[in-house]
Design a protein around this motif. Sequence first.
Motif, PDB file in Angstrom:
ATOM      1  N   MET B 154      41.605  45.890  36.823  1.00 52.68           N
ATOM      2  CA  MET B 154      42.429  47.054  37.155  1.00 52.68           C
ATOM      3  C   MET B 154      41.647  48.013  38.047  1.00 52.68           C
ATOM      4  N   ILE B 155      40.360  48.158  37.753  1.00 57.27           N
ATOM      5  CA  ILE B 155      39.552  49.133  38.499  1.00 57.27           C
ATOM      6  C   ILE B 155      39.418  48.723  39.969  1.00 57.27           C
ATOM      7  N   MET B 156      39.045  47.457  40.204  1.00 54.44           N
ATOM      8  CA  MET B 156      38.706  47.059  41.570  1.00 54.44           C
ATOM      9  C   MET B 156      39.859  47.212  42.572  1.00 54.44           C
ATOM     10  N   PRO B 157      41.068  46.697  42.272  1.00 55.07           N
ATOM     11  CA  PRO B 157      42.144  46.854  43.271  1.00 55.07           C
ATOM     12  C   PRO B 157      42.484  48.321  43.541  1.00 55.07           C
ATOM     13  N   ILE B 158      42.481  49.149  42.488  1.00 54.96           N
ATOM     14  CA  ILE B 158      42.810  50.562  42.704  1.00 54.96           C
ATOM     15  C   ILE B 158      41.717  51.219  43.540  1.00 54.96           C
ATOM     16  N   TYR B 159      40.472  50.908  43.185  1.00 58.48           N
ATOM     17  CA  TYR B 159      39.360  51.461  43.960  1.00 58.48           C
ATOM     18  C   TYR B 159      39.470  51.051  45.431  1.00 58.48           C
ATOM     19  N   ASN B 160      39.733  49.754  45.655  1.00 47.07           N
ATOM     20  CA  ASN B 160      39.828  49.271  47.035  1.00 47.07           C
ATOM     21  C   ASN B 160      40.962  49.941  47.798  1.00 47.07           C
ATOM     22  N   ALA B 161      42.084  50.198  47.112  1.00 48.05           N
ATOM     23  CA  ALA B 161      43.202  50.876  47.785  1.00 48.05           C
ATOM     24  C   ALA B 161      42.831  52.323  48.090  1.00 48.05           C
ATOM     25  N   LEU B 162      42.118  52.963  47.171  1.00 54.95           N
ATOM     26  CA  LEU B 162      41.785  54.384  47.369  1.00 54.95           C
ATOM     27  C   LEU B 162      40.773  54.585  48.485  1.00 54.95           C
ATOM     28  N   VAL B 163      39.750  53.726  48.561  1.00 53.05           N
ATOM     29  CA  VAL B 163      38.749  53.955  49.614  1.00 53.05           C
ATOM     30  C   VAL B 163      39.325  53.679  50.999  1.00 53.05           C
ATOM     31  N   LYS B 164      40.461  52.952  51.050  1.00 56.23           N
ATOM     32  CA  LYS B 164      41.037  52.667  52.365  1.00 56.23           C
ATOM     33  C   LYS B 164      41.834  53.840  52.911  1.00 56.23           C
ATOM     34  N   ILE B 165      42.115  54.844  52.077  1.00 54.33           N
ATOM     35  CA  ILE B 165      42.891  55.995  52.562  1.00 54.33           C
ATOM     36  C   ILE B 165      42.000  56.823  53.492  1.00 54.33           C
ATOM     37  N   ASP B 166      42.475  57.069  54.703  1.00 50.51           N
ATOM     38  CA  ASP B 166      41.756  57.881  55.675  1.00 50.51           C
ATOM     39  C   ASP B 166      41.590  59.298  55.114  1.00 50.51           C
ATOM     40  N   ILE B 197      49.792  48.050  41.638  1.00 49.09           N
ATOM     41  CA  ILE B 197      50.625  46.883  41.317  1.00 49.09           C
ATOM     42  C   ILE B 197      49.757  45.644  41.131  1.00 49.09           C
ATOM     43  N   SER B 198      48.796  45.460  42.056  1.00 46.97           N
ATOM     44  CA  SER B 198      48.011  44.234  41.923  1.00 46.97           C
ATOM     45  C   SER B 198      47.121  44.330  40.689  1.00 46.97           C
ATOM     46  N   GLY B 199      46.648  45.542  40.347  1.00 45.65           N
ATOM     47  CA  GLY B 199      45.903  45.716  39.106  1.00 45.65           C
ATOM     48  C   GLY B 199      46.750  45.387  37.885  1.00 45.65           C
ATOM     49  N   ILE B 200      47.996  45.873  37.905  1.00 47.34           N
ATOM     50  CA  ILE B 200      48.873  45.632  36.755  1.00 47.34           C
ATOM     51  C   ILE B 200      49.091  44.130  36.544  1.00 47.34           C
ATOM     52  N   THR B 201      49.377  43.396  37.641  1.00 47.32           N
ATOM     53  CA  THR B 201      49.598  41.961  37.451  1.00 47.32           C
ATOM     54  C   THR B 201      48.313  41.267  37.021  1.00 47.32           C
ATOM     55  N   MET B 202      47.166  41.732  37.548  1.00 49.37           N
ATOM     56  CA  MET B 202      45.926  41.044  37.208  1.00 49.37           C
ATOM     57  C   MET B 202      45.478  41.317  35.775  1.00 49.37           C
ATOM     58  N   VAL B 203      46.028  42.355  35.152  1.00 56.22           N
ATOM     59  CA  VAL B 203      45.738  42.599  33.740  1.00 56.22           C
ATOM     60  C   VAL B 203      46.839  41.996  32.863  1.00 56.22           C
ATOM     61  N   PHE B 204      48.083  42.208  33.282  1.00 58.30           N
ATOM     62  CA  PHE B 204      49.190  41.817  32.424  1.00 58.30           C
ATOM     63  C   PHE B 204      49.262  40.294  32.211  1.00 58.30           C
ATOM     64  N   VAL B 205      49.120  39.524  33.295  1.00 59.05           N
ATOM     65  CA  VAL B 205      49.263  38.069  33.170  1.00 59.05           C
ATOM     66  C   VAL B 205      48.203  37.460  32.240  1.00 59.05           C
ATOM     67  N   PRO B 206      46.912  37.720  32.458  1.00 54.94           N
ATOM     68  CA  PRO B 206      45.950  37.124  31.519  1.00 54.94           C
ATOM     69  C   PRO B 206      46.096  37.655  30.096  1.00 54.94           C
ATOM     70  N   ALA B 207      46.479  38.926  29.945  1.00 49.71           N
ATOM     71  CA  ALA B 207      46.623  39.474  28.597  1.00 49.71           C
ATOM     72  C   ALA B 207      47.799  38.817  27.883  1.00 49.71           C
ATOM     73  N   LEU B 208      48.884  38.609  28.648  1.00 56.82           N
ATOM     74  CA  LEU B 208      50.086  38.003  28.058  1.00 56.82           C
ATOM     75  C   LEU B 208      49.817  36.589  27.568  1.00 56.82           C
TER      76      LEU B 208
END
Lengths: 262, 272, 358
Positions: B154-166, B197-208
């Motif tokens: 969850m951390i990595m995709p959100i972090y990657n999206a945030l650092v891309k914001i100008d 969204i990508s964080g949510i799927t990457m957590v939800f699918v393996p947890a499920l």
Amino acid sequence: MIKTTAQRIYVALIFIFLYAPIATLIVLSFNASKTRSKWGGFTFKWYASLFEDEKILQALGNTLLIAFLSASIATVIGTIACIAMQNMKRKSRTIIMGITNIPMLNAEIVTGISLMLLFIILGFKFGFMTILLAHITFNIPYVILSVMPRMKQLNPSTYEAALDLGASHTQAFFKVVFPDILPGIVSGFIMAFTMSLDDFVITHFTKGAGIDTLSTKIYTEVRKGIKPEMYALSTIIFVTVLILLLLVNYAPKKKQDTAAVK
Amino acid sequence: MNNKRKLLSIPYLLWAIVFIIIPLFMVVYYGITDKTGAFTFANIAAIATAEHGKALWLSVLLSFMSTVVCLLLAYPLAMILSKMNIASNSFLVLIFILPMWMNFLLRTLAWLSLLEKTGVINNILKFFGLPTMNIINTPGAIILGMVYNFLPFMIMPIYNALVKIDPNVINAARDLGAGPFKTFTKVIFPLSIPGVISGITMVFVPALTTFVISTILGGNKILLIGNVIELEFTTTGNWHLGSGLSMVLMVFIVISMILTAIFDKDGEGSML
Amino acid sequence: MKNVLVNLEHISKSYDGQMVLDDLNLYIRENEFLTLLGPSGCGKTTTLRILGGFETPDKGRVVFEGADITNLPPNKRQLNTVFQKYALFTHMNIAENIAFGLKIKNKSKAYIDDKIKYALKLVNLDGFEKRMPNSLSGGQQQRIAIARAIVNEPKLLLLDEPLGALDLKLRQDMQYELIRLKNELGITFIYVTHDQEEALTMSDTIVVMNQGYIQQIGTPERIYNEPENAFVADFIGESNIIGATMIEDRLVEILGARFACVDEGFGRNKPVDVVIRPEDVELTKNPADGTIQGVVSHVIFKGVHYEMEVQANGFEWLVHSTGMFPVGTNVGIKVDPFNIQIMNKPESEDEEAVGVNE
């Protein structure tokens, strides 16, 4: 000031959360008591007996061999696929990337049982080979996802410049393109190796009787109690990797020029 | 010569067809046939039985809750990390990958030592005169195990999206009169949605779909849908039923894939 | 004289111990088009960010219409910024982008719709309301960034190298657009650029900066014709900068020859620098007609004129002329007294830094 302190504390708490189990395991590896719930004093004896436990050493050997082979083969196949994709139209590239994403997004249990069913239908004997094939399969996407961004950053003119200066296609690739994508290949290999090493679920479904990796061995021990030698072994692996990483990160390297502030 | 280089994709394509695509069709084939090979919906319909339905419901509930906890923990962390001047995000990736070198089963098992009645955490609580807790073998322990194992995804995709914001886009919002709160709700958060969204799927699918975490931390008392499928394949040996139930899981997986594809067209919130 | 809108008083700013601005003083008048011009690292962008509220100076005050706004956050300031590379909100369409500031101020829907229409018309992009920023060209995105800022009716518009990402032709068109916009809106523009031509074309006032110091403030004509030091002369246009001695008022000795000039008050036998623009150097066919004599060493045809290099008294003179002398010709060099610009030798090390790294 208060805000940044609060932020630091928050970051620290998350890292404690992530690393607390690791610290626990390291502590347990020095625990003289055989049960994990009691502290029986400090000892090195599990480290000594580890090297006499043939079953653990056998499992370690399998784990490392499978990780190395699967990561290497996946790196070769994945890198070649990236070169091919670079020369494709957007549409076919999207399709291939879509297929690549399936093992990444799919549940491990589904990947595991699907490969298990495949090997049954093909009449494969479950063992080292089936584990290796399965690991290569889930490792290739990690390689592609590491190499592809590097590939996209390549300036196509450098390749053409190499041709212009008299290099053959093969020479141009190995002298110009390859050095540029090498960091991606290396990190793809490391990712693949790590994923293979840490995998349990897919191995569980594709291994068959008579062969064990560290993961599957630990799983069978969960109910009867983990041998303390396992803690010792994982501590050794973890500390080795940690030292390697520190060496790589703090090896003397040129300081980046601090860009002048406008 | 471009065509020649395209041929290089053949090894991977063959591999992908044999080991990715065909196996998935195998699951489907087994899922819609019975032991005699006759077509049937019984394996899929079996999800509606009380036992399986309960397992699926519990899986959905626990994985939903751990996804929410992961999101609540990860978003502020990613915000803080994105504001720190970390030279490269490869350092961050390392920090999150490093634990993987300690076996995932052992790491999850270690929580037993930490959480037990006489475990480390309870000893600390006792020391401070606080009431002890007992969450081993409860759904709470499983949620904790899920959060622990999948938080980095969850951390990595959100972090990657945030650092891309100008940074100037954020400055522009401030410049146009938005205070810190409005800047976050109107600009920063909407721009980070691909990562979320990508964080949510990457957590939800393996947890499920996990069966390991529930086995270790749930003490075999709590059956998730993953445990049911695993038992069908390894113990009971009814692959047809196991495949049918897996197809139900695949519905969830396909939905997450589609969501990711819609919200994250450019792979902005990717893990690496 | 128009009223002062903004006053920067004794502004200093450093990053990691490196001084970026050192005791900067500057005032900006109402309705002025003021350009901060200098090479990268000169402090011009930092000055703009301090005005916008994105940086706080270490020392000094920012006074806006008499009120100290040094510590006011950007969202509370009555000014707007057009950012480098536009900084449009990519998750909103054009209308939403333009409406952003107005919605925050809780303006009525009718008012906002009116403003969007007006702003799009002003930047010649009528009908673009529903488009997304990424579907627009660089020039169009730039216009939207401007529209998004001006609908808020700021008294002061800050522009941070807004044309830097555009190609030459578009850049020239946009320069005229900006002048037109400023006249129509009747507000103050502060413009940051490293492009001297852009600065000369658009500004009422140019502030030339280098290494955190203001080198010269003046109208474009003054900055070009009467640079106060070698840095300004070298940065603005091409020039011959030669070490010389002021013999007395109205007489300067350059490379051993005496030239009449119009400057006074430098004292007697004082070392100075002189600036002579290449188009002001006259070449004479008969060497004896010139004040000094030389040989043409280089000729390039530039379209509007020829660019020649003449070796004379140990100096390589740069000459722009519509007439051409072939390489090897002996020529005389003459300069009209009005075209010799005398400058004091730099006193401090900071001013001496002539090296233009662009």
